[in-house]
Design a protein around this motif. Structure first.
Motif: not given
Length: 453
Positions: A10-15, A54-61, A78-86
């Motif tokens: 609930g704390k994350g902001q992503a699609d 926005k189509g970009g994945w962020g992954f953290v372990s 990380a996803a926000r840095l990559v995502g530029k699409g849909k």
């Protein structure tokens, strides 16, 4: 735990966000020659967060639950840095499930001393045989508990257990050195590795037999593949071509793998089915929380499907197939197989062999490689076929060819389906070994190019 995961999501902001937690214990016993190389249990614990924006994945372990909230935010950044699409993911049902292992002979209940004694017995059969200069026996069981949850409301806990054993024997006569192997494994329990003395003895017999075998003469042969080689062909040569992450990103492969294209005669069907209980490649839900399926790839000779993650299925406007898998929490899921095989038909082995004037019967595989539609596989051993009967053993048999031509040249499919898991696994994009199974019945293929002397 479920509450902590939902709170973190609930704390994350992503699609889209998913969290996967994992506890894993691997017990292994390894004999090499006359020595016990290692015996013990290795445990790991950790998790990962995957976020889509926005189509970009962020992954953290990570390795500590104390870091969960921070890792959710890190993956989203990380996803926000990559995502530029849909962002496009195939729609799947929301799932709540709790699947626990329940086996009468759960390998975790067996002492390490018993496992060492079992491996020692098998090793003694091999290293104690006349003509054998080296041996290898490996016992292994793996317990894995995985909890998956996502922002769509799914929450799944699934336990998995694998158990298996592998044998190798090296025989030597002067400068002639030959090696044979065998491996058995699955998810049915500890009994999978009991009473395998015959497998150890057969491994010895094969290594000694290869010492006396002549090198095969190169040329084109009508080849009968045993169920193990049939499985390697189905997995390596065709299964990987059916993985949609490759198809969706490769225009040449996409054209080759057009649905509706005919690849073989009406009796040919190839499928990937991770729902088969007991198989090493069995699982209930993949690492995206999608239920495993019985997925036909070729049905009655026609290409009818491929293997998908949610992303590739969304991108190609097809259904997710429950084929997104990862070997551990340290990796994101990618498109993989579960249990890949050729469906049996009604031809007996005797009829298959009896109709061949000059050919080869190839048994098991040492390995192989593929490059798009081209393949090269090495057989562990083979037998000449002369006038409808099995002849002497031959060695150094390498099969090469084009997978599409080879599929068209399958002219007989047996009635004796066998599936195999063992202790090996599939490798892809740095993730190795992923537990899989493969197999099929005996199959007969015309005009196979065989390398040899």
């Amino acid at each position: 735990m479920e509450g902590l995961i939902k709170k973190a999501l609930g704390k994350g902001q992503a699609d889209y966000i998913e969290i996967r937690l994992e506890d894993k214990a691997v017990t292994s016993v390894v004999y090499s020659g006359r020595e016990l190389d290692s015996a013990g249990t290795n445990t790991t614990k950790g998790g990962n967060v995957r976020a889509l924006y926005k189509g970009g994945w962020g992954f953290v372990s990570f390795n500590s639950m104390d870091q969960l909230d921070a890792k959710v935010n890190e993956a989203c950044r990380a996803a926000r840095l990559v995502g530029k699409g849909k962002s496009v993911l195939a729609k799947v049902p929301k799932v709540t499930a709790d699947i626990r292992v329940s086996l009468k002979d759960d390998p975790r209940k067996i002492s390490l001393a018993q496992k060492v004694a079992l491996a020692k017995n098998y090793n003694q059969i091999i290293i104690g045989s006349k003509g054998i200069i080296s041996s290898g026996v490996r016992y292994e069981d793996v317990f894995k508990k995985q909890t998956f949850a996502n922002t769509e409301g799914s929450c799944i806990t699934e336990e998995r257990v694998y158990c298996g054993a592998a044998f190798s024997a090296v025989a030597k006569d002067g400068a002639n050195v030959q090696r044979a192997h065998d491996s058995v494994g699955g998810t049915e329990g500890y009994h999978t590795v009991l009473k395998l003395e015959q497998n150890a003895q057969q491994t010895v017999k094969d290594a000694l037999g290869l010492l006396k075998a002549e090198k095969v003469s190169s040329g084109k042969y009508t080849v009968v593949m045993d169920p193990k080689m049939c499985g390697v062909f189905a997995h390596e040569a065709f299964g990987h071509l059916s993985e949609a992450d490759h198809i969706s990103e490769n225009a040449k492969l996409k054209k080759m793998m057009t649905l509706g294209r005919r690849f073989g005669n009406d009796s040919l069907s190839i499928l990937d089915d991770a729902t088969i209980k007991g198989q090493r490649g069995h699982y209930y839900y993949d690492e995206e929380g999608v239920a495993s399926h019985k997925n036909y790839l070729i049905r009655n000779g026609i290409l009818v499907g491929r293997l998908h993650s949610r992303q590739t299925a969304g991108r190609m406007n097809e259904k997710a197939t429950g084929s997104a898998r990862a070997i551990s929490y340290q990796f994101g899921p990618i498109v993989r197989m579960g249990c890949t095989y050729i469906e049996p038909r009604d031809c007996s082995f005797q009829k298959m062999i009896g109709e061949i004037k000059h050919g080869l019967y190839v048994v098991s595989a040492l390995g192989g490689m593929t490059e798009l539609e081209m393949f090269t596989f090495s057989a562990m051993k083979a037998y000449l076929i002369r006038n409808g009967k099995l002849g002497p053993m031959v060695r150094d048999v390498i099969l090469t060819g084009n997978v599409f031509e080879t599929l068209k040249n399958i002219d007989a499919i047996g009635d004796d389906l066998e599936l195999h898991g063992g202790l090996g696994g599939c490798g892809k994009d740095g993730q190795m070994p992923l537990p899989v199974s493969d197999g099929g019945p005996h199959i007969r293929v015309k005009d196979v190019v065989v390398g040899g002397k």
